[in-house]
Design an enzyme around this catalytic site. Structure first.
Site, mmCIF file in Angstrom:
data_model
loop_
_atom_site.group_PDB
_atom_site.id
_atom_site.type_symbol
_atom_site.label_atom_id
_atom_site.label_comp_id
_atom_site.label_asym_id
_atom_site.label_seq_id
_atom_site.Cartn_x
_atom_site.Cartn_y
_atom_site.Cartn_z
ATOM 1 N N SER A 38 -3.184 -9.472 -2.240
ATOM 2 C CA SER A 38 -4.691 -9.344 -1.886
ATOM 3 C C SER A 38 -4.987 -9.255 -0.419
ATOM 4 O O SER A 38 -4.380 -8.239 0.054
ATOM 5 C CB SER A 38 -5.235 -10.507 -2.466
ATOM 6 O OG SER A 38 -6.528 -10.568 -2.488
ATOM 7 N N ASP A 80 -8.834 -4.686 -11.641
ATOM 8 C CA ASP A 80 -8.945 -5.226 -10.464
ATOM 9 C C ASP A 80 -9.794 -4.604 -9.620
ATOM 10 O O ASP A 80 -9.954 -3.318 -9.808
ATOM 11 C CB ASP A 80 -7.436 -5.481 -9.630
ATOM 12 C CG ASP A 80 -7.429 -5.913 -8.385
ATOM 13 O OD1 ASP A 80 -8.341 -5.900 -7.660
ATOM 14 O OD2 ASP A 80 -6.305 -6.943 -8.465
ATOM 15 N N HIS A 82 -7.526 -9.223 -11.188
ATOM 16 C CA HIS A 82 -6.994 -9.594 -9.839
ATOM 17 C C HIS A 82 -6.370 -11.018 -10.049
ATOM 18 O O HIS A 82 -6.752 -11.923 -10.693
ATOM 19 C CB HIS A 82 -8.197 -9.785 -8.799
ATOM 20 C CG HIS A 82 -7.886 -10.066 -7.394
ATOM 21 N ND1 HIS A 82 -7.218 -8.939 -6.709
ATOM 22 C CD2 HIS A 82 -7.770 -11.069 -6.628
ATOM 23 C CE1 HIS A 82 -7.198 -9.557 -5.580
ATOM 24 N NE2 HIS A 82 -7.433 -10.685 -5.340
#
Length: 312
Positions: free
Chosen positions: A157, A254, A284
């Site tokens: 991320s 995502d 995500h």
């Protein structure tokens, strides 16, 4: 329209456990107090150690968390890791659940950088912290028992975004040659969430409003404007040639899916060996459901890719 029906069924319990919160200045302090995942048992043959090293010039000392095998592997590879959290959350210790199994499986050493968080420390502070952690890893390769020719960067991320930016910075400064970059759903483009995107992405865990807040905190200005540095948002780099072999994985739902696809395509066009995966029905942070079949498959893919670059 909700996209819940598109989520892999084994990931739905993760959605029910995850706080349904949009990140903002009002909830940031509360979010920083959320409990980290419980660490795995300490009988996995992995040692975790926190140390402090000199930070970037003019900054305070930098925290590093080192994960290494109890039984050192001769000539092991090394990974400089950056944790996730939208640039505003997270700690290196909070990544133990993810990193300890990697060390156990690969026999590598992972140095996780506890970079300063935004908005208290905006760009360039976080990336300079990461560079200081990378420089320390190279300088202490002998002490760590790792081969300096097999050191790469990794992150998830926002940590994946910092890892991608760090690869660019290392290339451009020319002081440390990376063996690879390994990026899981990396946050690399401040324009995502500012311009319209596929409505089927970004409903869960990290949405467009959270993304705008994270980038605003990191940049100190509204995201999507002119002259954003590629050392903050790697997708802004005009030239990707000369970057190390790359692994990128993301989920089909995502928010970062399309920016990750575009970055992988640009890496390939620049002649960078690149492996890319889109996991169907994945949201995500989907690896927060370790027992899901898709997470196990994705983790096997990551281990296989890291094995190739760490062991040669």
């Amino acid at each position: 329209m909700s996209t819940r029906h598109l989520v892999d069924p084994e990931l739905l319990p993760l959605l029910d456990l995850w706080p349904a919160v949009t990140m903002s200045a009002e909830v940031l302090e509360q979010a920083r107090g959320w409990p980290a995942p419980p660490p795995p048992a300490d009988d996995d043959g992995v040692v975790m150690e926190r140390i402090s090293v000199p930070g970037p010039e003019g900054a305070s000392d930098l925290g590093l968390v080192i994960f290494r095998p109890v039984k050192p592997v001769q000539g092991a590879g090394g990974i400089c890791h950056m944790h996730g959290g939208g640039f505003v959350l997270g700690t290196s210790e909070g990544s133990a659940t993810r990193l300890r199994p990697m060390v156990a499986a690969l026999g590598c050493v992972i140095v996780s950088v506890d970079y300063r968080l935004a908005p208290e420390t905006p760009f360039p502070g976080p990336i300079e912290d990461c560079y200081a952690g990378l420089a320390w890893t190279f300088a202490n390769a002998a002490r760590l028992g790792i081969d300096p020719a097999r050191i790469g960067v990794m992150g998830e991320s926002a940590g994946g975004g910092l890892a991608a930016a760090l690869a660019l910075l290392a290339r451009d400064r020319g002081e440390h040659r990376l063996a690879f970059q390994h990026l899981l759903y990396p946050m690399i483009d401040d324009r995502t969430g500012v311009i319209d995107g596929d409505p089927l992405t970004g409903e869960f865990i990290w949405n467009r409003d959270s993304n705008r807040f994270g980038w605003q905190a990191m940049l100190g200005v509204a995201p999507g404007g002119e002259a954003v540095s590629p050392y903050a948002a790697a997708a802004r780099a005009e030239d990707l040639a000369g970057l190390p072999p790359t692994y990128i994985a993301t989920g089909s739902l995502d928010l970062f899916r399309d920016e990750n696809i575009a970055y992988a395509q640009r890496l390939l066009a620049a002649g960078v060996p690149t492996e890319f995966h889109i996991w169907p029905g994945a949201i995500h942070g989907f690896d927060g459901a370790p027992e899901a079949a898709i997470t196990r498959e994705a983790n096997q893919s990551r281990i296989a890719a890291l094995c190739r670059v760490l062991r040669g």
